[in-house]
Design a protein around this motif. Structure first.
Motif, short mmCIF file in Angstrom:
data_model
loop_
_atom_site.label_atom_id
_atom_site.label_comp_id
_atom_site.label_asym_id
_atom_site.label_seq_id
_atom_site.Cartn_x
_atom_site.Cartn_y
_atom_site.Cartn_z
N LYS A 75 -26.16 74.27 26.54
CA LYS A 75 -24.93 73.49 26.38
C LYS A 75 -25.05 72.36 25.35
CE LYS A 75 -23.49 74.29 31.10
NZ LYS A 75 -23.14 73.68 32.38
N VAL A 76 -26.23 72.14 24.81
CA VAL A 76 -26.42 70.95 23.97
C VAL A 76 -26.66 71.25 22.50
CG1 VAL A 76 -27.21 69.53 25.87
CG2 VAL A 76 -28.87 70.82 24.55
N TYR A 121 -24.69 63.21 24.14
CA TYR A 121 -25.35 63.92 25.23
C TYR A 121 -26.52 63.13 25.82
CZ TYR A 121 -22.95 68.16 23.61
OH TYR A 121 -22.02 69.08 23.26
N ASN A 151 -20.83 64.74 30.04
CA ASN A 151 -21.65 65.22 28.92
C ASN A 151 -22.98 64.47 28.80
OD1 ASN A 151 -20.68 62.81 27.91
ND2 ASN A 151 -20.26 63.60 25.87
N TYR A 173 -26.22 65.05 29.36
CA TYR A 173 -27.20 66.09 29.67
C TYR A 173 -28.63 65.55 29.68
CZ TYR A 173 -23.38 69.32 29.09
OH TYR A 173 -22.19 69.98 29.23
N TYR A 205 -33.25 66.23 32.35
CA TYR A 205 -32.17 67.10 31.91
C TYR A 205 -31.21 67.26 33.08
CZ TYR A 205 -29.63 71.25 30.41
OH TYR A 205 -28.64 72.14 30.06
N ASP A 206 -29.94 67.00 32.85
CA ASP A 206 -28.90 67.18 33.86
C ASP A 206 -28.12 68.43 33.46
OD1 ASP A 206 -26.30 67.07 35.13
OD2 ASP A 206 -26.82 65.06 35.75
N ASP A 235 -25.50 70.03 34.38
CA ASP A 235 -24.05 70.02 34.26
C ASP A 235 -23.53 68.78 33.53
OD1 ASP A 235 -24.22 68.00 36.14
OD2 ASP A 235 -23.04 69.02 37.65
N GLY A 236 -24.43 67.87 33.20
CA GLY A 236 -24.06 66.69 32.43
C GLY A 236 -23.30 65.62 33.18
N LYS A 258 -30.88 66.43 38.62
CA LYS A 258 -31.49 66.27 37.31
C LYS A 258 -32.95 66.74 37.37
CE LYS A 258 -32.49 61.43 38.13
NZ LYS A 258 -32.16 60.07 37.87
#
Length: 79
Positions: A8-9, A24, A35, A37, A49-50, A52-53, A59
């Motif tokens: 996603k990033v 992000y 957002n 992330y 790192y998350d 779903d942001g 996380k």
């Protein structure tokens, strides 16, 4: 960081890595909006790192450096 995991990033390759967008990246201990992330706890020196942001998913810690180390989105690349 691999674009097969961090889908996603952004994207990139070894010959042309993609820089992670500053939108992000969040300093602190938790994602605040949809957002964030990458969340960097500077005091602990842990980058999370998350997936779903947004902070609703757990996380995942994936980088540990000395506490107090400066880190920003410009230090992160996707390959």
């Amino acid at each position: 960081m691999s674009d097969t995991i961090f889908k996603k990033v952004g994207s990139g390759s070894l010959s042309k890595p993609g820089r992670v967008s500053k939108s992000y990246f969040k300093l602190g201990t938790a994602a605040k909006d949809r957002n964030d992330y990458f969340v960097y706890d500077k005091k602990a020196g842990v980058l999370y790192y998350d997936p779903d942001g947004s902070g609703s998913a757990k996380k995942i810690p994936f980088l540990k450096v000395a506490g107090g180390t400066s880190l920003s989105s410009s230090d992160l690349f996707i390959i």
